[in-house]
Design a protein around this motif. Structure first.
Motif, short mmCIF file in Angstrom:
data_model
loop_
_atom_site.label_atom_id
_atom_site.label_comp_id
_atom_site.label_asym_id
_atom_site.label_seq_id
_atom_site.Cartn_x
_atom_site.Cartn_y
_atom_site.Cartn_z
N ASP A 92 5.72 12.57 -13.51
CA ASP A 92 6.95 12.19 -13.02
C ASP A 92 6.89 11.78 -11.60
O ASP A 92 7.52 10.72 -11.10
N VAL A 93 6.06 12.49 -10.85
CA VAL A 93 5.96 12.40 -9.42
C VAL A 93 5.22 10.98 -8.95
O VAL A 93 5.69 10.47 -8.19
N ASN A 94 4.14 10.62 -9.79
CA ASN A 94 3.43 9.37 -9.58
C ASN A 94 3.47 8.42 -10.73
O ASN A 94 2.63 7.78 -11.09
N LYS A 95 4.75 8.27 -10.94
CA LYS A 95 4.87 7.32 -12.54
C LYS A 95 4.45 6.07 -12.28
O LYS A 95 3.79 5.24 -12.90
N GLU A 96 4.81 5.41 -11.14
CA GLU A 96 4.39 4.04 -10.60
C GLU A 96 2.79 3.82 -10.59
O GLU A 96 2.42 3.10 -11.16
N LYS A 97 2.15 4.71 -10.00
CA LYS A 97 0.68 4.89 -10.17
C LYS A 97 0.03 4.78 -11.33
O LYS A 97 -0.66 4.14 -11.59
N TRP A 98 0.64 5.89 -12.22
CA TRP A 98 0.21 5.85 -13.76
C TRP A 98 0.45 4.44 -14.40
O TRP A 98 -0.35 3.95 -15.05
N GLU A 99 1.55 3.98 -14.25
CA GLU A 99 2.08 2.64 -14.90
C GLU A 99 1.14 1.59 -14.45
O GLU A 99 0.78 0.61 -15.07
N HIS A 100 0.88 1.70 -13.05
CA HIS A 100 -0.04 0.37 -12.58
C HIS A 100 -1.37 0.67 -13.21
O HIS A 100 -1.96 -0.53 -13.56
N ALA A 101 -1.96 1.74 -13.30
CA ALA A 101 -3.16 1.96 -13.96
C ALA A 101 -3.11 1.42 -15.36
O ALA A 101 -4.10 0.86 -15.76
N MET A 102 -2.16 1.64 -15.80
CA MET A 102 -2.06 1.17 -17.35
C MET A 102 -1.86 -0.05 -17.61
O MET A 102 -2.60 -0.89 -18.41
N ASN A 103 -1.00 -0.97 -16.71
CA ASN A 103 -0.83 -2.20 -16.90
C ASN A 103 -1.79 -3.34 -16.04
O ASN A 103 -2.13 -4.39 -16.49
N PHE A 104 -2.59 -2.56 -15.10
CA PHE A 104 -3.92 -3.47 -14.38
C PHE A 104 -4.97 -2.71 -14.49
O PHE A 104 -5.60 -2.16 -13.39
N PRO A 105 -5.57 -2.35 -15.69
CA PRO A 105 -6.75 -1.48 -15.51
C PRO A 105 -8.19 -2.02 -14.88
O PRO A 105 -8.84 -1.25 -14.03
N LEU A 106 -8.42 -3.11 -14.91
CA LEU A 106 -9.48 -3.77 -13.96
C LEU A 106 -9.10 -3.50 -12.66
O LEU A 106 -10.19 -3.29 -11.60
N GLU A 107 -7.83 -3.68 -11.98
CA GLU A 107 -7.72 -3.61 -10.66
C GLU A 107 -7.92 -2.15 -10.32
O GLU A 107 -8.34 -1.94 -9.38
N SER A 108 -7.37 -1.20 -11.15
CA SER A 108 -7.78 0.19 -10.99
C SER A 108 -9.30 0.53 -10.77
O SER A 108 -9.69 1.23 -10.19
N ALA A 109 -10.13 -0.03 -11.76
CA ALA A 109 -11.49 0.10 -11.77
C ALA A 109 -12.07 -0.44 -10.41
O ALA A 109 -13.12 0.17 -9.88
N LYS A 110 -11.69 -1.87 -9.90
CA LYS A 110 -12.06 -1.92 -8.77
C LYS A 110 -11.89 -1.10 -7.67
O LYS A 110 -12.77 -1.14 -6.56
N GLU A 111 -10.76 -0.49 -7.56
CA GLU A 111 -10.30 0.45 -6.56
C GLU A 111 -11.21 1.61 -6.42
O GLU A 111 -11.40 2.32 -5.39
N MET A 112 -11.73 1.96 -7.85
CA MET A 112 -12.61 3.15 -7.96
C MET A 112 -13.91 2.95 -7.54
O MET A 112 -15.03 3.69 -7.59
N GLY A 113 -14.22 1.55 -7.46
CA GLY A 113 -15.51 0.97 -7.16
C GLY A 113 -16.48 1.02 -8.18
O GLY A 113 -17.69 1.06 -8.08
N ILE A 114 -16.10 0.98 -9.31
CA ILE A 114 -16.56 1.32 -10.68
C ILE A 114 -17.24 -0.13 -11.14
O ILE A 114 -17.98 -0.25 -11.60
N ILE A 115 -16.28 -1.17 -10.82
CA ILE A 115 -16.64 -2.52 -11.02
C ILE A 115 -16.55 -3.49 -10.00
O ILE A 115 -15.90 -3.22 -8.93
#
Length: 115
Positions: A92-115
């Motif tokens: 609930d507190v980070n809903k936007e963060k989780w939804e962003h990760a769900m909708n833009f998984p490649l972007e999240s992976a880049k932020e993590m430095g995995i790809i």
């Protein structure tokens, strides 16, 4: 969010050493039995529940530690109820963060430095 029953129960699941790994709308979470060596009671390690949350798209093992949050709870059914509530609050507190990760998984992976 799933309901409290989706976290199973102490005796039939966590006493057997099982780990709960699941996700909900961009947020992954893991519940496990852990032992606190520092908090030994009479030479016996104290059992507790340890819960982690982190953003998709990767599993626990492939996600860098800095992207994970964790919290420990009493090793009991009450502790499991509190763990469930903590996971719900994290969502609930980070809903936007989780939804962003769900909708833009490649972007999240880049932020993590995995790809």
């Amino acid at each position: 969010m799933n309901n409290r029953n989706s976290f199973y129960d102490i005796k039939s699941f966590y006493d057997k050493g099982a780990l709960l790994k699941a996700s909900y709308r961009g947020m992954r979470y893991q519940v496990e039995r852990a032992e606190d060596e520092a908090g030994q009671e009479g030479g016996v390690a104290v059992k507790k529940l340890r819960v982690y949350v982190w953003p998709e798209p990767f599993c626990f093992e492939k996600t860098p530690g800095r992207f994970k949050e964790s919290c420990d709870f009493e090793y009991s059914e009450d502790g499991l109820f509190k763990a469930y509530n903590w996971v719900c609050t994290c969502y609930d507190v980070n809903k936007e963060k989780w939804e962003h990760a769900m909708n833009f998984p490649l972007e999240s992976a880049k932020e993590m430095g995995i790809i």
